[in-house]
Motif scaffolding. Structure first.
Motif: not given
Length: 408
Positions: A58-60, A74-75, A82-83, A101-102
């Motif tokens: 999903l994010t790489g 994913l909303g 991304l946590m 990013i959190v």
């Protein structure tokens, strides 16, 4: 042109032809939209997953999974969060993770990790899908921080991963090329040992050789190598040891007359390929020829059964029937194959219990095998790309016994 200019041009040409394993960050916009469309079609407001393969898809962002959770939200509203633990934030940024990013301080932490995710996405009533690989511990942690949301298990991401984008197929093709080189390296090492008159290699020694060939090829020819486990390697076993389908390499040293298996694979850009061949060391006996040819024919006919619109169970039945018709059904131990992608083994399954329809863009293994206790195992495998006209083996090392006989 001066010598300096010539050297610079040569360096530029070499750089231009190097293979990059890292996908462009904008590629993940299409991945996320594919999943988001399915999410909304199923009536969900968001999806959460902590599966490392799903996170990478999903994010790489590729990471080493451990007790510190990493998760993607994913909303349906278009947000991707991304946590990560704080110590992974820089890694995510360096990999250009396609997400907001959190991070949280540490695990278990004074403040629970998923509280950071909840603060970022907001509380409230919503219907959230979670991927079925999440552990009860992780799911409970999410639910605790989002008590007003309802959570439902879903295979949305799993199903999205079935169909490879063109950029992913390019990674699979390169992984297949490297896998073929690994097979060649293993055979070359054995032939060199025979020619030198020295001791024949052990299973473990051959494993080291082929693993080194795969890894060194990537680092010498590729940029931005994506390290996953395993990056390259395989199962190598000989004689009676090869009668165990997933036996591990041992210190057993190959002997004249042995049947032996090189069951190899690697991952390029996190996308796997496997290629397996069965060899005979010395002149094959009639028995070895019979066993090897039955598996080779099953693999050939099974490959032809892998085509768009065919059910996985149908391809499996067609493939294994060849072995049964040869009177060797008692030696079958497993299905025809499985899906392959960010996981070495992933759905769909080419097995009698899976009615999934094969589609263009899927990559599956085609690996029938037979296992004769006390004698040996015989398995031939290619990773197959489902195409509009049927299927295509990505690995190309010869399959017939004449090409897989090592002369003494």
């Amino acid at each position: 042109m001066t010598s300096t200019e010539t050297a610079a041009a040569a360096a530029a040409a070499a750089t231009a032809t190097r293979f990059s394993q890292r996908l462009d960050p904008v590629f993940f916009d299409r991945v996320q939209q594919r999943v988001r469309d399915a999410l909304m079609a199923d009536g969900f407001d968001a999806l959460v997953t902590d599966d490392p393969e799903d996170v990478a898809y999903l994010t790489g962002f590729f990471h080493h999974p451990c007790e510190r959770p990493v998760a993607v939200w994913l909303g349906a509203d278009g947000r991707t969060v991304l946590m990560t633990p704080e110590l992974e934030r820089e890694n995510a940024e360096r990999q250009h993770a396609r997400a907001e990013i959190v991070s949280y301080a540490e695990f278990p932490g004074i403040r629970p990790p998923f509280a950071s995710l909840a603060s970022a996405v907001g509380a409230g009533r919503m219907r959230v899908a979670f991927t079925t690989h999440m552990t009860n511990e992780r799911l409970t942690a999410v639910i605790t921080e989002l008590p007003d949301a309802s959570f439902t298990p879903s295979t949305i991401v799993t199903r999205a991963r079935y169909l490879k984008f063109d950029e992913e197929i390019a990674l699979h093709r390169e992984a297949a090329r490297v896998t073929d080189l690994m097979l060649e390296a293993g055979v070359a090492h054995l032939r060199e040992a025979i020619a030198s008159g020295g001791r024949l290699p052990s299973e473990a020694e051959l494993t080291s050789v082929v693993t080194g060939a795969g890894v060194s090829t990537m680092y010498s020819e590729h940029d931005d190598v994506v390290v996953v486990s395993p990056l390259a390697g395989g199962l190598i076993y000989a004689g009676a040891n090869s009668a165990f389908p997933h036996g591990l390499p041992s210190g057993y040293r190959l002997q004249p007359g042995d049947t032996f298996m090189l069951s190899l694979g690697c991952a390029v850009g996190g996308r796997f390929v496997e290629g397996e061949r069965t060899f005979v060391l010395g002149t094959p006996s009639d028995e070895q020829r019979r066993y090897h040819e039955a598996v080779r024919l099953a693999q050939e006919i099974g490959g032809g059964a892998i085509r768009p619109g065919a059910e996985c169970r149908e391809a499996n039945a067609t493939c294994l029937a060849v072995i049964e018709d040869a009177g060797l059904g008692q030696y079958l131990r497993h299905r025809q194959g499985h899906g392959i992608g960010l996981g070495m083994h992933e759905p769909p399954w080419l097995e009698s219990g899976d009615d999934t329809l094969l589609e263009v863009g899927m990559v599956v293994s085609n690996e029938p095998g037979i296992y004769i206790p006390g004698h040996a195992g015989y398995r031939i495998s290619d990773s197959m790309l489902v195409t509009a006209s049927g299927s295509e083996p990505l690995t190309a090392y010869p399959r017939g016994l004449d090409d897989c006989t090592i002369d003494l």
